[in-house]
Each structure stands twice: as structure tokens, then as C-alpha cells.
Design a protein around this motif. Structure first.
Motif, PDB file in Angstrom:
ATOM      1  N   ARG A 293       0.833  -1.169   0.252  1.00 41.08           N
ATOM      2  CA  ARG A 293      -0.158   0.086  -0.103  1.00 41.08           C
ATOM      3  C   ARG A 293       0.704   1.228  -0.111  1.00 41.08           C
ATOM      4  O   ARG A 293       0.504   2.343  -0.588  1.00 41.08           O
ATOM      5  N   LYS A 294       1.924   1.180   0.739  1.00 41.81           N
ATOM      6  CA  LYS A 294       2.857   2.469   0.818  1.00 41.81           C
ATOM      7  C   LYS A 294       3.519   2.509  -0.726  1.00 41.81           C
ATOM      8  O   LYS A 294       3.270   4.013  -1.186  1.00 41.81           O
ATOM      9  N   PHE A 295       3.882   1.719  -1.504  1.00 38.23           N
ATOM     10  CA  PHE A 295       4.175   2.099  -2.828  1.00 38.23           C
ATOM     11  C   PHE A 295       3.118   2.622  -3.500  1.00 38.23           C
ATOM     12  O   PHE A 295       3.373   3.582  -4.306  1.00 38.23           O
ATOM     13  N   LEU A 296       1.981   1.908  -3.667  1.00 36.65           N
ATOM     14  CA  LEU A 296       0.859   2.319  -4.514  1.00 36.65           C
ATOM     15  C   LEU A 296       0.380   3.733  -4.163  1.00 36.65           C
ATOM     16  O   LEU A 296       0.068   4.445  -5.087  1.00 36.65           O
ATOM     17  N   ASN A 297       0.563   4.116  -2.872  1.00 34.73           N
ATOM     18  CA  ASN A 297       0.030   5.507  -2.310  1.00 34.73           C
ATOM     19  C   ASN A 297       1.090   6.452  -2.697  1.00 34.73           C
ATOM     20  O   ASN A 297       0.554   7.546  -3.079  1.00 34.73           O
ATOM     21  N   LYS A 298       2.389   6.132  -2.628  1.00 36.84           N
ATOM     22  CA  LYS A 298       3.340   7.120  -2.471  1.00 36.84           C
ATOM     23  C   LYS A 298       3.744   7.316  -4.068  1.00 36.84           C
ATOM     24  O   LYS A 298       4.166   8.344  -4.442  1.00 36.84           O
ATOM     25  N   TYR A 299       4.053   6.123  -4.752  1.00 39.10           N
ATOM     26  CA  TYR A 299       4.710   6.323  -6.207  1.00 39.10           C
ATOM     27  C   TYR A 299       3.709   6.104  -7.412  1.00 39.10           C
ATOM     28  O   TYR A 299       4.208   6.028  -8.449  1.00 39.10           O
ATOM     29  N   SER A 300       2.403   6.079  -7.221  1.00 39.64           N
ATOM     30  CA  SER A 300       1.624   5.999  -8.384  1.00 39.64           C
ATOM     31  C   SER A 300       0.503   7.537  -8.360  1.00 39.64           C
ATOM     32  O   SER A 300       0.379   7.938  -7.283  1.00 39.64           O
ATOM     33  N   PHE A 301       0.195   7.880  -9.687  1.00 40.82           N
ATOM     34  CA  PHE A 301      -0.478   9.060  -9.736  1.00 40.82           C
ATOM     35  C   PHE A 301      -1.574   8.837 -10.710  1.00 40.82           C
ATOM     36  O   PHE A 301      -1.513   7.899 -11.737  1.00 40.82           O
ATOM     37  N   ASN A 302      -2.667   9.772 -11.007  1.00 45.62           N
ATOM     38  CA  ASN A 302      -3.628   9.790 -12.013  1.00 45.62           C
ATOM     39  C   ASN A 302      -3.001  10.362 -13.283  1.00 45.62           C
ATOM     40  O   ASN A 302      -2.654  11.707 -13.103  1.00 45.62           O
TER      41      ASN A 302
END
Length: 350
Positions: A293-302
Motif C-alpha cells: 500500500r505504501k508503494f501504491l499510495n506514494k509512487y503512483s498517480f493519476n
């Protein structure tokens, strides 16, 4: 057991993946034969048996595919891209029971006519199994091609660069921040989002954007760069070899991957395998395998929002990027080669 694999044998990362997979299967006792079309025919026997025929018109190519299946009498046929219809038809006529399709491309990426979807649907229904590289593609095949979910198997890729991993620690204290963006320069790859974001993004240090690849959208990007007076900051490197890409990832401080959508996105796992920090579009199919979850929240964007990209960049630089080891661990946790090979073996031996 004999396996006949249809793919284009070249210097691409996808071909490198298939080659390594087939060499592993060969070491496990499979009798492996590769068939490929190219501009010039050739034959190789070491380390893989590869039969390359000169690419001609559709009918002549279909005849060559038929002749290959008749000649090698495989227990399993696997095909992808432009080989699929010909391999399925020929395999059906020659009584091949195990005729597998390896499907890589979202309908959105192909923009096919309705008639093309109908035709492809009919061929795919004759496949014994279909391997896709993400749940995005599985859903696509179910919804757009009316394929039964029970014959579709989601299996990720691994990176052909993982053996080159340098685990180099990166630091933003260097005088020049190097931002990388690898991939074809096409509208769907969305490099223009980075350009739009950088014109409004305020950094306390000098930076350079290094775009690796080529494509039809290059002149459009260059005009935008000129309009925003970013010519001194944006550099086009052209198409890089696998070895050059290894060095590229080692040089970059962060990779930004802004694609509007990706069935999988090999560039993401290549960067991760090299321990390179990434900011990635939330529409990458490869993300469906990552549960951190940390990776998905911190390193992905719209990928539709330059504001979201800028916000994520600001957050990273305000709180510091994670270490090289963090990104390598993400790769090793979710894209383990042994597990992927085991999944492929399970499908081809069903």
C-alpha cells in the motif's frame, strides 16, 4: 514434450523475456522450437532452435505457420501478436490439442474496428488457454471478446535487466537531478503530462528530463517544449539497447511513467529491478500484482492530472525517496522469476 512458440525474435525486451523463459523450459526437459517472421530468413540451433522465415503477405505467412506446425508436430503451440489467428487456425486443422495464446495488448491500445473484434473473438474461442499479463487484460477479454474467464490466466513478466542490478544508492544532493522517461513516444504514453508538469514544478536544484525512445509524437513534444522554453532541460536519447537501458536506469535519479494505460508495463519492472525510484501511472497493469500500500499510495498517480503528478513529486522530495533496496524488494516480492515460470508450466501442462 514438444513446444512450438511463435514470436518475433529480435532485440526487444519482450523477446528477451520469451528467450529466457524458453531456455529455462528447455533446461527442464522440454523440446523447444521457436518460429519467427522477419525481413530475412535464417536458422539458429544454439542455444535455442529458432526457425526464421521471410515475412511475406498474410496468405503466404499463414501457409508457413501451417507448415511449421505440421513439420514439428508439437504437443503445445504458443502464439502471440500477429501469429495468433494463423497459429490457432493451423493448429485446429492439424489437430493440436494444446493451442495457447499469449495476449499482451488492451483493446484501447489497438483501437480496432468492431469487425476486427468479432473476428478476433472467434479465433480466441478456439484457444485452449489464454495467458495475459494483467487482470486489466483478463477483464478486457471477458468484456470485449466474450471469452470465458476460466480459460484466461494472468501471469506477469519479469525483467531481463534483473541480472544487471547494481543496487546503486541515489542522492538528490547531486547538482543535477536526472529524471528519466523511457518508452515509445506516442500519445498513449503521455509524455506531454511530464512536460506540462515540469513547466509549473519548482525545484530547488537544476534538473534534466531524459526521454529514451522514439515515435510519432516526438515533434509534438518538441513543439510543447519550445513553447514552454524547456529546450535546455529536455533531452531525447532515441532508442536504447538493453545494455544501454541498464546504464540509463543507473544514471537516472527518478523514472516517471505517465502512460494513459498499459496492459502491463515492462518499463516499470525494469526500473524496479534496477533499484531505480519510480513514479508510475495508476493505470499500469503491473500494479495489479503489487500489494504494497505504501508503494501504491506514494509512487503512483493519476495520468490525467498534472496536479497529482506535481503533488507526488513534491511529497517525494519533501520526505525523501526510499532507498534503492526498497524498489528492488518490491520487484523481488511480486515478480519472482521462479514463480512466474511455475505458473507458465502449470498452464502449458493443464
Amino acid at each position: 514434450m514438444k513446444i512450438l512458440f511463435f514470436y518475433t525474435h529480435n532485440q526487444s525486451f519482450l523477446a528477451a523475456f520469451f528467450k529466457e523463459l524458453l531456455l529455462t523450459l528447455q533446461d527442464k526437459g522440454w523440446e523447444v522450437q521457436v518460429f519467427s517472421f522477419k525481413k530475412v530468413g535464417n536458422t539458429f540451433t544454439d542455444p535455442l532452435r529458432i526457425d526464421i522465415k521471410k515475412k511475406q503477405n498474410y496468405l503466404k505467412n499463414t501457409i508457413e505457420v501451417f507448415k511449421a506446425i505440421r513439420k514439428y508436430k508439437p504437443d503445445v503451440v504458443v502464439s502471440n501478436f500477429s501469429y495468433v489467428n494463423q497459429a490457432i487456425l493451423s493448429g485446429k486443422l492439424l489437430g493440436v490439442k494444446k493451442n495457447i495464446v499469449w495476449f499482451h495488448t488492451l483493446t484501447e491500445q489497438l483501437s480496432p474496428r468492431k469487425s476486427q473484434v468479432v473476428i478476433k473473438s472467434q479465433f480466441l474461442k478456439y484457444a485452449s488457454e489464454i495467458i495475459v499479463n494483467s487482470d486489466y487484460l483478463k477483464t478486457d477479454l471477458i468484456e470485449n471478446y466474450s471469452i470465458s474467464k476460466d480459460k484466461i490466466f494472468s501471469i506477469p513478466f519479469w525483467s531481463s535487466l534483473e541480472n544487471y542490478n547494481s543496487k546503486r544508492e541515489r542522492s538528490n544532493k547531486e547538482p543535477l537531478l536526472k529524471i528519466g522517461c523511457p518508452g515509445r513516444i506516442e500519445d498513449v504514453k503521455n509524455q506531454q503530462l511530464i512536460i506540462e508538469s515540469l513547466k509549473d514544478f519548482k525545484l530547488h536544484i537544476s534538473y534534466g528530463l531524459y526521454i529514451a525512445g522514439s515515435g510519432d509524437n516526438e515533434e509534438f513534444l518538441k513543439s510543447k517544449i519550445q513553447n514552454y522554453n524547456l529546450e535546455s532541460k529536455v533531452h531525447f536519447l532515441g532508442v536504447l539497447s538493453i545494455e544501454e537501458m541498464k546504464l540509463y536506469y543507473e544514471e537516472m535519479d527518478i523514472i516517471i511513467l505517465p502512460s494513459k494505460f498499459e496492459a502491463f508495463g515492462l518499463v516499470l519492472i525494469e526500473a524496479l529491478s534496477m533499484g531505480c525510484p519510480v513514479l508510475v501511472s495508476e493505470n499500469f497493469g503491473a500494479l495489479t500484482y503489487i500489494k504494497d500500500r505504501k508503494f501504491l499510495n506514494k509512487y503512483s498517480f493519476n495520468p490525467k492530472s498534472s496536479n497529482d503528478l506535481i503533488s507526488k513529486l513534491n511529497n517525494i522530495f519533501a520526505n525523501e525517496m526510499d532507498s534503492s533496496d526498497y524498489f528492488i524488494d518490491i520487484y523481488l516480492t511480486y515478480f519472482q522469476k521462479k514463480e512466474i515460470i511455475a505458473q507458465v508450466e502449470k498452464v502449458i501442462t493443464l
